[in-house]
Design an enzyme around this catalytic site. Sequence first.
Site, PDB file in Angstrom:
ATOM      1  N   PRO A   2      -3.917   8.636   3.875  1.00  0.00           N
ATOM      2  CA  PRO A   2      -3.243   7.619   3.362  1.00  0.00           C
ATOM      3  C   PRO A   2      -3.816   6.919   2.016  1.00  0.00           C
ATOM      4  O   PRO A   2      -5.025   6.860   1.810  1.00  0.00           O
ATOM      5  CB  PRO A   2      -3.083   6.487   4.301  1.00  0.00           C
ATOM      6  CG  PRO A   2      -4.167   6.822   5.234  1.00  0.00           C
ATOM      7  CD  PRO A   2      -4.864   7.949   5.190  1.00  0.00           C
ATOM      8  N   GLU A   3      -2.977   7.192   1.013  1.00  0.00           N
ATOM      9  CA  GLU A   3      -3.371   6.584  -0.474  1.00  0.00           C
ATOM     10  C   GLU A   3      -2.550   4.978  -0.635  1.00  0.00           C
ATOM     11  O   GLU A   3      -2.138   4.530   0.417  1.00  0.00           O
ATOM     12  CB  GLU A   3      -3.104   7.618  -1.415  1.00  0.00           C
ATOM     13  CG  GLU A   3      -3.731   9.045  -1.364  1.00  0.00           C
ATOM     14  CD  GLU A   3      -3.276   9.849  -2.257  1.00  0.00           C
ATOM     15  OE1 GLU A   3      -2.994   9.350  -3.595  1.00  0.00           O
ATOM     16  OE2 GLU A   3      -3.460  11.136  -2.113  1.00  0.00           O
TER      17      GLU A   3
END
Length: 286
Positions: A2-3
């Site tokens: 996840p960014e």
Amino acid sequence: MPELPEVETIARGLAQNLTGDVIESVWLGSKPEPLKSRPGEIVRALEQARIAGVRRVGKHIVVDLSRRSPAAGHKKKQVLRFAQDDNAKAQWIVHLGMTGQLLIANPEHELPKHTHAILRLRSGRELRFVDPRRFGRLAVVRHGFAAPGAEPLEVSFGSFANLFRRRKTPIKSALLNQGLLSGVGNIYADEALFRAGVRPRRRAASLTRSELKRLYDALKEVLREAIAAGGSSVSDYVDSNGDAGFFQFQHRVYGREGEPCLVCKTPVKRIVISGRSAHYCPNCQK
Ligand SMILES: [Zn+2]
């Protein structure tokens, strides 16, 4: 992994669903990797704390905790004790690593494999931390959590441009450097460089002022669009309700090696820069 947009989506969902709820009890699994603070410390900070808010800082989810205000009657004594309680304003910090998920569930919902923490809430629900690959981290801090790099959605253009001055590393690596910018990862770095028309291997210091401005605008634009789409569901990302994001359908270069560029039809190239893949159009990006 996840960014920023995915973490933002998760944090917003948790804030909407959990703010005001109280953590009644905490169960922690026996695997040591996910725990960055001592288990007893985490339990003491979380149990009986009220969730005052949830927000994103860099790629971290920060849960602000508060203790219940002292009961009427013994006010003075209790206020004193409250002030001395070093958990009074503790924060629970969650980093999702590669595969971490924070899921809101009813207790009767089957417990997923690789559940490392369960917070039982006064509302009757549970907040579960699930992480098959165990790169995620749980910690508590007491003195205000700050990410090391600048916040990409808030940094001014002047400060952004300064980050890259005299930097000899490829611009792609500089964008991924969490000490410079907080929360930008592989997908959004590639997408921002494509929109800005800058090749990922260019030395950061070689970018002109106008290229930096294009990159600054493109990075904000791509992050905002991704947040609006609920993030990119690559690998097993889902938000706190278990819903997928949709921004992966708007990727213009990331994961499109060999496919025609959406602007000029030149095949998208994939190269490796310091061990990370980079996708770009050899015609549109200079
Ligand atoms: Zn192109």
